[in-house]
Design a protein around this motif. Structure first.
Motif, PDB file in Angstrom:
ATOM      1  N   PHE B 127      16.216  -8.415  15.561  1.00 40.35           N
ATOM      2  CA  PHE B 127      14.933  -8.554  16.220  1.00 40.35           C
ATOM      3  C   PHE B 127      13.840  -7.910  15.367  1.00 40.35           C
ATOM      4  O   PHE B 127      12.768  -8.467  15.166  1.00 40.35           O
ATOM      5  CB  PHE B 127      15.033  -7.855  17.574  1.00 40.35           C
ATOM      6  N   LEU B 128      14.193  -6.717  14.828  1.00 41.59           N
ATOM      7  CA  LEU B 128      13.244  -6.004  13.981  1.00 41.59           C
ATOM      8  C   LEU B 128      12.907  -6.819  12.728  1.00 41.59           C
ATOM      9  O   LEU B 128      11.746  -6.949  12.358  1.00 41.59           O
ATOM     10  CB  LEU B 128      13.830  -4.659  13.556  1.00 41.59           C
ATOM     11  N   LYS B 133       9.211 -10.030   9.744  1.00 42.87           N
ATOM     12  CA  LYS B 133       8.839 -11.283   9.096  1.00 42.87           C
ATOM     13  C   LYS B 133       7.581 -11.854   9.718  1.00 42.87           C
ATOM     14  O   LYS B 133       6.661 -12.279   9.028  1.00 42.87           O
ATOM     15  CB  LYS B 133       9.996 -12.281   9.223  1.00 42.87           C
ATOM     16  N   ILE B 134       7.566 -11.853  11.024  1.00 42.21           N
ATOM     17  CA  ILE B 134       6.394 -12.396  11.717  1.00 42.21           C
ATOM     18  C   ILE B 134       5.150 -11.590  11.357  1.00 42.21           C
ATOM     19  O   ILE B 134       4.082 -12.143  11.096  1.00 42.21           O
ATOM     20  CB  ILE B 134       6.619 -12.393  13.237  1.00 42.21           C
ATOM     21  N   GLN B 135       5.335 -10.257  11.289  1.00 48.35           N
ATOM     22  CA  GLN B 135       4.187  -9.419  10.950  1.00 48.35           C
ATOM     23  C   GLN B 135       3.697  -9.706   9.540  1.00 48.35           C
ATOM     24  O   GLN B 135       2.495  -9.785   9.292  1.00 48.35           O
ATOM     25  CB  GLN B 135       4.550  -7.944  11.085  1.00 48.35           C
ATOM     26  N   GLN B 136       4.656  -9.903   8.631  1.00 47.94           N
ATOM     27  CA  GLN B 136       4.306 -10.225   7.253  1.00 47.94           C
ATOM     28  C   GLN B 136       3.515 -11.530   7.212  1.00 47.94           C
ATOM     29  O   GLN B 136       2.457 -11.623   6.589  1.00 47.94           O
ATOM     30  CB  GLN B 136       5.587 -10.333   6.416  1.00 47.94           C
ATOM     31  N   LYS B 139       0.209 -11.071   8.558  1.00 46.69           N
ATOM     32  CA  LYS B 139      -0.661 -10.420   7.587  1.00 46.69           C
ATOM     33  C   LYS B 139      -1.168 -11.436   6.556  1.00 46.69           C
ATOM     34  O   LYS B 139      -2.344 -11.476   6.232  1.00 46.69           O
ATOM     35  CB  LYS B 139       0.114  -9.303   6.871  1.00 46.69           C
ATOM     36  N   GLU B 140      -0.211 -12.264   6.098  1.00 47.62           N
ATOM     37  CA  GLU B 140      -0.599 -13.263   5.104  1.00 47.62           C
ATOM     38  C   GLU B 140      -1.621 -14.238   5.673  1.00 47.62           C
ATOM     39  O   GLU B 140      -2.604 -14.581   5.022  1.00 47.62           O
ATOM     40  CB  GLU B 140       0.638 -14.027   4.620  1.00 47.62           C
ATOM     41  N   ILE B 141      -1.357 -14.645   6.899  1.00 49.10           N
ATOM     42  CA  ILE B 141      -2.286 -15.581   7.534  1.00 49.10           C
ATOM     43  C   ILE B 141      -3.654 -14.928   7.673  1.00 49.10           C
ATOM     44  O   ILE B 141      -4.689 -15.530   7.411  1.00 49.10           O
ATOM     45  CB  ILE B 141      -1.753 -16.028   8.908  1.00 49.10           C
TER      46      ILE B 141
END
Ligand SMILES: Nc1ncnc2c1ncn2[C@@H]1O[C@H](COP(=O)(O)OP(=O)(O)O)[C@@H](O)[C@H]1O
Ligand SMILES: [Mg+2]
Lengths: 73, 629
Positions: B127-128, B133-136, B139-141
């Motif tokens: 989950f982490l 990954k989603i946070q990355q 961030k990229e978005i």
């Protein structure tokens, strides 16, 4: 004075701590609860529960099997 | 217990309360009852400690003790299970609340509880990972988004994104500048229609609808007018497109007001050009005809005896003269050839003299102010042209101030830089002499201003104006490749500014005598023609010359003749050693060496004396002389 009183007298272990755990999400951090039980293994259970969940036992009062425990959540 | 039998009939029959066996048995039963009672409550802490020889009784005691132990194990297991569940329950709950530091313990003695703990932890880790990954990505978005915003903000054109109901969802900084409204005021609150001139709205709203119904029929690019907060209208070029899969449109707005102005200047210029050549041709034909009339009339005059008739022929000749002088004026407007008798005029002196003379002409109602600098400004111009220009401007200024007023005559030198010539494409960058004539007269409206340089355009009553004044001025100025600008406001006055291009060649009044010298000069240039040219005029002015065809040779020559050579004139760009390197090496030989670097274009190098090759010989000589002062 405790913020909350949970009386589990008459309940056999491990019922009291199962009930306590189920109630736990309703508690606020920092509040003080008082739990009462009279099962002979209640003392052992409640102490184990506090250790595992890292809660502080503030006070224990015993009268035969009957026991009052104050815990800080 | 004693092995003896009860003398009263055995254990269960004996009524003797003092029976030894009975007492022993009772003690055992009591103990058993106590332990069982506690067991019933869940307390396994007591055991029966009594030992008896009787097998059946000892068996009972052992069974009870075994029961107690089994129960103890069962209770322990139960508790371990319960506490494990409680703990895992708590960890899951914390994770669910977003506390990803929560970790389940993996050390329970009960396998299934332990495995549950491991499972929870693995799930948590996955989950982490997933969250990281989603946070990355997030961030990229976000970076992409801010970058895009940044691009949109700095793209140099105004951008607006409009919803279907014309509400502006997004505008950029350039839009703020263009309209004078801030993003805060606009976004989500105002509709684009509020930013455009009323006369454009109808059409634009139709485009807006069409774009959403029939995109291919709606124009992607068109011109419109922005209404700035201040009320000023600005010409813009709009580019519109739909944002895919939405009902939103995005439009860029480019301020084309400057470009429009430039276009108008060019159109105006071209109009004047064609008017000039057309009128030139016509007048030329007319002059021929007039010459014919004049010629034959002269013959007629000499042949006629009758004085009465002679008067008429003389009238014909007079009128023809007038027609000819008119034709001359128009020719000035259309004439292109270089002025012939141009001489270097000291403009300061000329204007001072002229102003003395013009004072009587403009009368006492009009005050004349002069703004002429101390520094003397020279310009190569035919004096009669200068006079014609000034006379016409003064006449017009006087006519514009029937009630009197003020005329300011100004003179200065300016440098037109690249920037100015971007917005005035017909004006080349460079040095200009500016003549400026300002009046406080009636001024003119836009339409008049547009046409004043046309021949025969006049707003004055018949007999007063010919409409040839300014067209003559225009033609004369064009002869000198100059420009004339007019600024005018109705009721306030008019300013004419005349820009005459100045080349350094016709403004340096140099005394040739002062350029002569007898020093020895080393000339270094790879181009034999330039070298020869330099040598010949240096010799002509008395100098002795050494020549070097490249850097290497030059350094050799210098080394051999260092005590003789007074100055080196070195080309900047040469194959092999360049000018700067040659200079460096010569300075190594003699730190005091005098060196001038020649270049094709203006140089501005620190600590280096330089001169442009395109300069006149006089200027190069002057540069040389200044080295010997
Ligand atoms: N200083 C000025 N103030 C106002 N209007 C002017 C001025 N100079 C020229 N004009 C306008 O330009 C027109 C053309 O001028 P010009 O070519 O000298 O012809 P004319 O003076 O014979 O009318 C004038 O009729 C006038 O309307
Ligand atoms: Mg005039």
């Amino acid at each position: 004075m405790a913020d909350r009183l949970l009386d589990y007298s008459g309940l056999k272990c491990p019922y009291p701590i199962l009930k306590l755990s189920a109630q736990y999400p309703n508690f606020k951090k920092g509040e003080i609860i008082e739990v009462i039980g009279d099962c002979p293994t209640f003392e052992k259970d409640i102490i184990a529960w506090c250790n595992r969940l890292r809660k502080t036992i503030l006070h224990i009062e015993k009268q035969g099997y009957k026991m009052k425990v104050k815990i800080r959540i | 217990m004693a092995g003896n039998l009860c003398p009263h009939g055995g254990f269960f029959e004996c009524n003797n309360i003092f029976c030894e066996y009975g007492q022993k048995l009772s003690e055992i039963l009591h103990s058993c009852s106590n332990v069982i009672e506690k067991l019933a409550k869940g307390d396994t802490s007591d055991k029966i400690e009594i030992k008896v020889k009787r097998y059946d009784i000892q068996r009972l005691i052992d069974s009870i003790n075994n029961l107690s132990r089994s129960l103890e194990d069962l209770i322990d297991l139960n508790h371990e299970l319960a506490i494990g569940i409680c703990e895992h329950f708590d960890v899951l709950r914390r994770i669910q609340e977003g506390d990803f530091l929560a970790k389940a313990s993996e050390d329970s003695p009960i396998e299934i509880v332990r495995m549950l703990g491991e499972l929870i932890n693995r799930q948590r880790d996955r989950f982490l990972d997933y969250i990281n990954k989603i946070q990355q990505q997030h961030k990229e978005i976000l970076e992409l988004y801010t970058q895009e915003r940044e691009i949109l903000s700095n793209i140099g054109v105004a951008i607006m994104i409009s919803e279907e109901d014309m509400t502006l969802e997004f505008v950029n900084e350039e839009f703020e500048r263009l309209t004078g409204y801030s993003k805060k005021e606009v976004e989500g609150k105002m509709k684009w229609a509020e930013f455009f001139a009323e006369e454009m709205l109808n059409q634009m709203q139709q485009y807006h609808k069409l774009m959403r119904i029939h995109p291919s029929l709606a124009p992607r690019q068109y011109e419109s007018k922005i209404k700035h907060r201040s009320g000023r209208k600005i010409d813009v070029l709009i580019n519109v497109g739909m944002i895919p899969y939405t009902n939103k449109s995005v439009a860029s707005l480019i301020d084309i007001s400057e470009r429009k102005k430039i276009q108008q200047q060019i159109i105006h210029y071209q109009k004047m050009e064609s008017l000039g050549s057309l009128s030139g041709k016509i007048v030329h034909e007319f002059k021929n005809i007039l010459s014919g009339i004049h010629g034959f009339s002269s013959i007629l005059l000499s042949k006629i005896e009758d004085e009465n008739l002679k008067v008429h022929v003389k009238r014909i000749l007079e009128i023809t003269e007038r027609a000819k002088s008119l034709a001359e004026k128009i020719l000035i407007f259309s004439r292109k050839e270089e002025a012939k008798e141009a001489q270097n005029v000291n403009l300061n002196k000329y204007l001072l003299n002229f102003s003395e003379f013009i004072k009587t002409f403009i009368g006492s109602e009009i005050i004349l102010k002069l703004e002429i600098p101390e520094k003397e400004i020279f310009y190569k111009i035919e004096e009669s042209h200068l006079e014609a220009i000034l006379m016409n401007l003064f006449t017009n200024a006087k006519d514009a101030m029937p009630e009197g007023g003020e005329i300011t005559l100004g003179l200065k030198e300016v440098c037109v830089d690249m920037e100015y010539s971007y917005t005035h494409p017909l004006v080349k960058p460079g040095k200009y002499v500016v003549l400026c004539l300002k009046d406080t007269g009636i001024g003119m409206d836009e339409n008049t201003k547009e046409r004043i340089f046309e021949p025969f355009f006049t707003t004055k009553p018949k007999g007063k104006g010919t409409g040839l004044g300014l067209s003559t001025v225009y033609g004369l100025i064009k002869n000198y490749e100059g420009h004339i600008h007019v600024y005018s406001e109705l009721g306030k006055g008019t300013t004419f500014k005349i820009y005459l291009p100045k080349e350094s060649r016709d403004c340096l009044p140099i005394d040739k005598q002062s350029l002569i010298g007898n020093e020895t000069i080393l000339v270094v240039d790879d181009d034999p023609h330039i070298r020869q040219y330099l040598i010949s005029f240096l010799k002509g002015f008395g100098y002795k010359v050494y020549e070097g065809k490249d850097g290497k040779e030059a350094i050799e020559i210098y080394r051999k003749n260092r005590h003789e050579i007074d100055l080196c004139l070195i080309d900047l760009v040469m194959p092999g050693l360049g000018g700067i390197e040659v200079m460096r090496q010569i300075k190594n030989i003699n730190p005091e060496a005098k060196i001038i670097i020649m270049s094709g274009h203006p140089l501005d190098l620190k600590d280096i004396v330089s001169v442009e090759k395109s300069c006149l010989p006089e200027e190069i000589l002057l540069k040389i002389r200044t080295q010997f002062i």
